[in-house]
Design an enzyme around this catalytic site. Structure first.
Site, PDB file in Angstrom:
ATOM      1  N   GLU B 284     -15.519  11.468  -7.049  1.00  0.00           N
ATOM      2  CA  GLU B 284     -16.339  10.502  -7.799  1.00  0.00           C
ATOM      3  C   GLU B 284     -17.715  10.346  -7.140  1.00  0.00           C
ATOM      4  O   GLU B 284     -18.746  10.308  -7.828  1.00  0.00           O
ATOM      5  CB  GLU B 284     -15.620   9.142  -7.834  1.00  0.00           C
ATOM      6  CG  GLU B 284     -16.327   8.098  -8.682  1.00  0.00           C
ATOM      7  CD  GLU B 284     -15.660   6.726  -8.599  1.00  0.00           C
ATOM      8  OE1 GLU B 284     -14.568   6.609  -8.022  1.00  0.00           O
ATOM      9  OE2 GLU B 284     -16.254   5.766  -9.122  1.00  0.00           O
ATOM     10  N   CYS B 301     -10.335   0.485  -1.980  1.00  0.00           N
ATOM     11  CA  CYS B 301      -8.952   0.469  -1.484  1.00  0.00           C
ATOM     12  C   CYS B 301      -8.433  -0.939  -1.232  1.00  0.00           C
ATOM     13  O   CYS B 301      -7.237  -1.160  -1.200  1.00  0.00           O
ATOM     14  CB  CYS B 301      -8.854   1.196  -0.152  1.00  0.00           C
ATOM     15  SG  CYS B 301      -9.506   2.835  -0.198  1.00  0.00           S
ATOM     16  N   SER B 321     -16.048   1.987  -6.675  1.00  0.00           N
ATOM     17  CA  SER B 321     -15.331   3.180  -7.139  1.00  0.00           C
ATOM     18  C   SER B 321     -14.253   2.760  -8.140  1.00  0.00           C
ATOM     19  O   SER B 321     -13.609   1.719  -7.979  1.00  0.00           O
ATOM     20  CB  SER B 321     -14.680   3.877  -5.943  1.00  0.00           C
ATOM     21  OG  SER B 321     -13.692   4.769  -6.383  1.00  0.00           O
ATOM     22  N   GLU B 363      -2.486  -7.649  -5.981  1.00  0.00           N
ATOM     23  CA  GLU B 363      -2.917  -6.406  -6.639  1.00  0.00           C
ATOM     24  C   GLU B 363      -1.791  -5.801  -7.490  1.00  0.00           C
ATOM     25  O   GLU B 363      -2.015  -5.387  -8.631  1.00  0.00           O
ATOM     26  CB  GLU B 363      -3.358  -5.390  -5.580  1.00  0.00           C
ATOM     27  CG  GLU B 363      -3.885  -4.092  -6.170  1.00  0.00           C
ATOM     28  CD  GLU B 363      -4.149  -3.045  -5.092  1.00  0.00           C
ATOM     29  OE1 GLU B 363      -3.273  -2.834  -4.239  1.00  0.00           O
ATOM     30  OE2 GLU B 363      -5.221  -2.433  -5.114  1.00  0.00           O
TER      31      GLU B 363
END
Lengths: 181, 582
Positions: B284, B301, B321, B363
């Site tokens: 990416e 992350c 990202s 998450e």
């Protein structure tokens, strides 16, 4: 200015304890009851809080203590019934301290609360037992261990009051089986 | 700065001016007890446990925040000091639930330890308590139990000063004072990023991780379930601490062996997915650089960091990202590729993550993290990751099962999702993701072998690290930050247009990166963080492969299933979108 008018007197910053006490009409024996404030402590009159690099160092303003002490004494004196009213005044004073405490420091937050509960229980007649010495011990602890002037003055003042009006505390009835301090 | 000389308990000591009495005493072997004090975090002198007598002072002073002065004579163990400490502790205990035996911090509680140290055997005081205050378990990650709060202020300090979030504060006055979210909100309704740093510094169990152990035991006991576990990079250098090993000791093999004894059907490694992350995130980045995409690209992350941006800098989400975190990539791959490969109904696969982090629980419950369910069009497949355990919870499970961890013979991860490289291992330390990305990006862009794989300039505990890496004629400008206050610094620079020439920025929410995560063993302090980071680099150095693109299992995954980085399946399973939260 003047004691009889009931208005807080203006005390010059350089005034000694003895001088300030005289201005306020406070007898010397009262001061002697405060642990640590004796003749050797007179030079601390007029001391203000010193801000250290790492700490808001909490030197007690004994001038402030004298003023608070004077207010309480005046209230008690005006009531007439000194023995009973001194305990009531102390209760209100501790309520005031609780309302003003920032809550961070444990001697102030919990110490003055337990003292308030102790005194309130006495006034309500729900105290399981009462020892003026225990209250005074807690008060002295709060007076020397608190983080700022609020707790330190409160503790010293309670210790002072117990010392001066011990008889008043002892006149309250104490329940045998009630819960309390 | 000059030096000052003083006497503590009769022992002369000379220290730098400005040193606290507490630190000066430590230099002559006197350990003054503390409770609210926490180095670099909290020095407010609120608890008054560390009081000492100073000759000439009428009142006791707090050792933690009173500077040593020249000529000072200090006494740390007088009857008055002992009585004061004891009374303070008894007052705290008079408003603390006596639930030690069932408390999650039993055996690792600073209040409990202090009561033992100060020989407090009775509590003389009674009266009103905060026993009626309700627990706040509104978030998937953390539980607040205000009854156990001693108002030390550490959590407020770390949330405000280290994490720049400010989700909780000291409110009220006197006995009614309490710590909690403003306006009596539940934690879930605030901008709390659920990083768990508050739980990490809490001396009691007033804030702790939400316990998901029973959920995992239930899955392990269900014969229908194929229970797989993935272990985050940072867990392998921390779990051993709870079994008496030195912080930072790698215990990868023992951990794998413990999982087998606990009954997991397959033991895999999040490091596999970390390698996958590098393939996707590196690709990416290359695409953004080549095609004039939004730069700098920030790593994605860390779920605490993602939530932070969603709350505080939503306008800058395009810089993040689109790659999912390794945890979520693993879940999606386990319930698609792995399920297909071994011929198991993906709805029967139960994925457990062992993470250094509480925010990973949040998450895993994000609504969009159900890629496998979408992929198979099967609502019976619920979440990509079914349960998240922190390092602390794993330790409790191992202890509960009676496993002698220290004596376990090491075992190896299962294939294929247990194969990984050194590049993945260093994800656990601040700077690791960036370093791993550089190892791969360099070789992909230049076609040459990178001989020196260690990028020391992005390692270590410095809050903001920068480097310029020449890659194929381009000067790749990179930055690493850890701790959200440092992230805020980077975001404010970005906002001011000062990061236009940067390409890649790594952000980790917790100080030190995941080795200092909110779910890690307590205590986690700076020396411990250093040792854990050393352990991480030991793991890296010992690996056969040290670059993500060399991972044979990752190559196989692309050949057999995903086809290519940023391909269609990758976008479906491995990439995500974010939610501006304001």
């Amino acid at each position: 200015m003047g004691v009889s008018s009931g208005v807080l007197p203006q005390v010059p910053p350089e005034a000694s304890v003895a001088g300030t006490a005289a201005l306020l009409g406070i007898e010397t024996p009262v001061l002697c009851c405060i642990k640590g404030v004796d003749r050797a402590g007179t030079d601390r009159a007029g001391v203000v809080a010193v801000v250290h690099p790492l700490q808001e160092k909490a030197d007690v303003s004994y001038r402030g203590l004298l003023l608070v002490n004077w207010v309480l004494r005046e209230l008690v004196r005006r009531c007439g019934n000194q023995d009973v009213f001194s305990v009531e005044v102390l209760r209100h004073f501790l309520e005031l301290v609780q309302e003003a405490s920032c809550g961070r420091c444990i001697p102030c937050r919990l110490g003055t609360r337990r003292m308030l509960e102790y005194v309130s229980g006495l006034v309500r007649g729900t105290a399981v037992r009462f020892s003026p010495d225990e209250l005074a011990a807690m008060a002295r602890f709060v007076g020397v261990s608190s983080r700022c002037d609020l707790g330190r003055i409160a503790g010293k003042l309670v210790a002072n009051t117990v010392c001066c009006y011990r008889r008043a505390f002892e006149r309250y009835p104490v329940q045998e089986a009630a819960l309390g301090f | 700065m000059g030096k000052v000389s003083l006497q503590i308990d009769g022992q002369p000591v000379t220290v730098e001016a400005g040193t606290s009495i507490l630190d000066a005493a430590a230099q002559v072997g006197i350990k003054i007890p503390t409770l609210c004090y926490l180095e670099e975090i909290n020095k407010v002198g609120a608890c008054r446990i560390c009081v000492v007598e100073v000759e000439g002072e009428k009142d006791l002073v707090a050792a933690c925040n009173t500077p040593a002065e020249d000529g000072m004579v200090v006494h740390t163990n007088t009857p008055a000091v002992r009585a004061s400490r004891r009374t303070t502790l008894e007052l705290i205990l008079s408003d603390h639930p006596a639930e030690c035996l069932t408390c999650v911090r039993n055996g690792n509680c600073e209040l409990q330890a202090l009561a033992s140290q100060l020989n407090v055997r009775t509590v003389r005081f009674g009266g009103a308590t905060h026993a009626g205050l309700p627990r706040d378990d509104s978030t998937p990650a953390l539980v607040r139990d205000p009854r156990k709060c001693i108002l030390c202020g550490r959590c407020v300090s770390v949330c405000n000063n280290i994490q720049a979030v400010g989700a909780i504060e000291l409110q009220g006055l006197g006995f009614e004072a309490f710590i909690g979210p403003p306006a009596n909100l539940e934690l879930a309704a605030t901008s709390c990023v659920q990083c768990g740093q508050c739980a990490l510094v809490c001396p009691t169990a007033a804030i702790a991780e939400k316990d998901d152990i029973d959920k995992v035991w239930a899955a392990l006991a269900d014969p229908q379930k194929h229970v797989v576990v993935q272990t985050a990079p940072a867990t392998r250098v921390t779990v051993g601490e709870e079994f008496g090993l030195t912080p930072g000791t790698p215990v990868t093999g023992k951990m794998v062996a413990a999982f087998r004894r606990l009954g997991f059907d397959a033991v895999f490694d999040t490091n596999f997915a970390a390698d996958l992350t590098i393939m996707e995130e590196g690709s990416e980045l290359i695409e953004r650089v080549k095609n004039g995409g939004v730069l700098p690209q920030f790593t994605s992350c860390c779920p605490g960091w993602i939530k932070y941006v969603e709350h505080f800098y939503p306008a800058f989400l395009p810089h993040i990202s689109s790659c999912k975190s390794p945890q979520q990539m693993f879940g999606a791959v386990a319930k698609t590729y792995y399920a297909q490969k071994i011929g198991i109904d993906p709805a029967d696969i139960f994925v457990v993550s062992v993470m250094p982090c509480t925010a990973k629980k949040f998450e895993a419950e994000r609504p969009e993290m159900n890629a496998a369910s979408t992929y198979w069009n099967n609502p019976r497949i619920h979440r990509d990751v079914d349960a998240v355990l922190t390092s602390r919870e794993l330790v409790r499970m191992i202890k509960q099962a009676g496993i002698d961890f220290a004596d376990l013979p090491p075992d190896e991860y299962d294939k294929p999702l247990g194969v990984s490289t050194g590049a993945a291992a260093i994800f656990g330390a601040t700077g690791g993701v960036l370093e791993a990305a550089l190892r791969t990006a360099y070789e992909l862009l230049t076609g040459k072998t990178l001989e020196k794989v260690d990028f020391h300039e992005v390692r270590g505990l410095k809050g903001v690290k920068e480097a310029v890496v020449p890659v194929n004629g381009t000067e790749l400008k990179v930055m690493v930050v850890h701790g959200l206050n440092n992230a805020r610094y980077a975001m404010e620079k970005l906002k001011a247009g000062a990061l236009k020439d940067y390409h890649f920025i790594e952000v980790m929410c917790c100080p030190g990166g995941c080795i200092g995560g909110g779910g890690q063993p307590i205590p986690t302090d700076t020396p411990v963080r250093h040792r854990r980071i050393e352990g991480i680099y030991q793991v890296d150095a010992a690996m056969k492969y040290r670059k993500s693109h060399e991972n044979p299992a990752i190559k196989e995954l692309y050949e057999e299933f995903l086809e290519k980085p940023l391909g269609h399946k990758s976008h479906t399973l491995l990439h995500t979108q974010y939610t501006p939260r304001g």
